[in-house]
Design a protein around this motif. Structure first.
Motif, short mmCIF file in Angstrom:
data_model
loop_
_atom_site.label_atom_id
_atom_site.label_comp_id
_atom_site.label_asym_id
_atom_site.label_seq_id
_atom_site.Cartn_x
_atom_site.Cartn_y
_atom_site.Cartn_z
N UNK A 1 6.37 16.06 -48.21
CA UNK A 1 5.50 15.25 -48.98
C UNK A 1 5.22 15.73 -50.32
N UNK A 2 5.15 17.03 -50.29
CA UNK A 2 4.67 17.72 -51.57
C UNK A 2 5.96 17.77 -52.58
N UNK B 1 5.76 14.43 -54.47
CA UNK B 1 4.41 14.10 -55.21
C UNK B 1 4.65 13.41 -56.45
N UNK B 2 4.16 12.19 -56.65
CA UNK B 2 4.05 11.54 -58.02
C UNK B 2 5.57 10.57 -58.30
N UNK B 3 6.24 10.55 -57.04
CA UNK B 3 7.52 9.77 -57.13
C UNK B 3 7.11 8.13 -56.94
N UNK C 1 5.11 18.66 -44.33
CA UNK C 1 4.49 18.92 -45.53
C UNK C 1 5.01 19.04 -46.71
N UNK D 1 6.34 20.37 -38.53
CA UNK D 1 5.26 19.92 -39.35
C UNK D 1 5.30 20.49 -40.66
N UNK D 2 5.37 21.84 -40.70
CA UNK D 2 5.37 22.43 -42.11
C UNK D 2 6.43 21.64 -42.99
N UNK E 1 6.38 29.70 -53.26
CA UNK E 1 5.20 29.10 -52.66
C UNK E 1 4.91 29.50 -51.20
N UNK E 2 3.81 29.64 -50.76
CA UNK E 2 3.24 30.16 -49.93
C UNK E 2 3.43 29.16 -48.32
N UNK E 3 3.92 27.95 -48.40
CA UNK E 3 3.98 27.21 -47.39
C UNK E 3 5.49 27.66 -46.77
#
Lengths: 130, 141
Positions: free
Chosen positions: B135-136, B139-141, B132, B128-129, B1-3
């Motif tokens: 949080x990603x 997701x959905x939890x 992010x 900060x990254x 993943x590009x993050x």
């Protein structure tokens, strides 16, 4: 509710936000590199283009076909930022401007993420039917 | 993943800034060094930064946007070194002169502040990254 398009524009928006964060991160890291030009993308127009390209991407002629995203991220056009002040070494990064843009970009990423999160929760509530 | 590219970019940024701090540290430490000839005198060192394309490193199509940073060279200042008359110094030459380094301490201090600020900005960017990503993942939890 169409499950294939459950997240709407936010799915692409998240991808693009990450890409933009990368561009801004590169700008900040290169704040001391001689001759480096700060870059950015026109987020709204790129996202619009992405959304319209997706519609014209591979058409599903059978209900078993999967939808495809026809837009390559490598096609994004980056523009050079106009510097607030000139510097002797030709570097055009203003760290405070880039930091502000990155913070804004991150917040908007989180906003899209929150919407997707809500949709997942909505959908799972509907599925459970409690 | 590009993050994760942001982590790479920020990591490289922190790396080059700490190298810059290292050269500043050796410049400051040697500011008072003396030598017996102008050739042997300590000369102030400066790293040269340049950009590096991230996609050349991990060969992924979608990473053209990310640009890292690296140190390509460390240059020595060619500013003249100062001669000082000090016949009692064991390092003095036949005429009684020793040669001081050409480090400008005020310049180095200013450069040090700039380097540590840049390091901080990169560290903040990485934090900060990371947020992010967390949080990603949740997701959905």
């Amino acid at each position: 509710m169409n499950i294939e398009n459950l997240f709407g524009i936010h799915e692409q928006a998240l991808n693009l936000r990450i890409q933009r964060a990368q561009v801004l991160a590169s700008n900040i890291s290169n704040a001391d590199t001689p001759g480096y030009k700060a870059k950015d993308m026109e987020f709204n127009s790129v996202l619009k283009e992405m959304a319209s390209n997706q519609k014209s991407a591979l058409s599903a002629t059978h209900k078993g076909h999967l939808s495809s995203n026809g837009y390559g991220i490598a096609d994004i056009e980056l523009t050079e930022r106009k510097p607030l002040q000139t510097s002797l070494d030709g570097n055009t990064v203003d760290t405070q401007v880039e930091s502000a843009k990155l913070a804004e970009n991150n917040m908007r990423y989180l906003a899209s993420l929150r919407i997707i999160d809500m949709k997942i929760k909505c959908f799972s509530t509907a599925l459970r039917g409690e | 993943m590009s993050t994760f590219n942001i982590f790479d970019v920020a990591g490289m940024g922190m790396g080059v800034q700490s190298l810059r701090l290292n050269t500043i540290a050796s410049n400051l430490a040697n500011a008072e060094s003396v030598a017996s000839s102008p050739e042997e005198a300590y000369r102030s060192r400066h790293p040269v930064f340049s950009t590096v394309q991230m996609n050349a490193m991990n060969d992924a199509m979608d990473d053209a946007a990310a640009v890292g940073i690296e140190v390509t060279d460390i240059l020595e200042s060619d500013k003249d070194v100062q001669a000082k008359y000090d016949p009692n110094n064991p390092k003095a030459d036949a005429n009684g002169y020793v040669y001081l380094s050409n480090v400008n301490v005020a310049d180095q201090m200013a450069d040090m502040i700039s380097a540590s600020r840049s390091y901080q900005t990169n560290a903040e960017m990485m934090r900060a990254a990371k947020e992010l990503m967390q949080h990603t993942i949740n997701l959905g939890k």
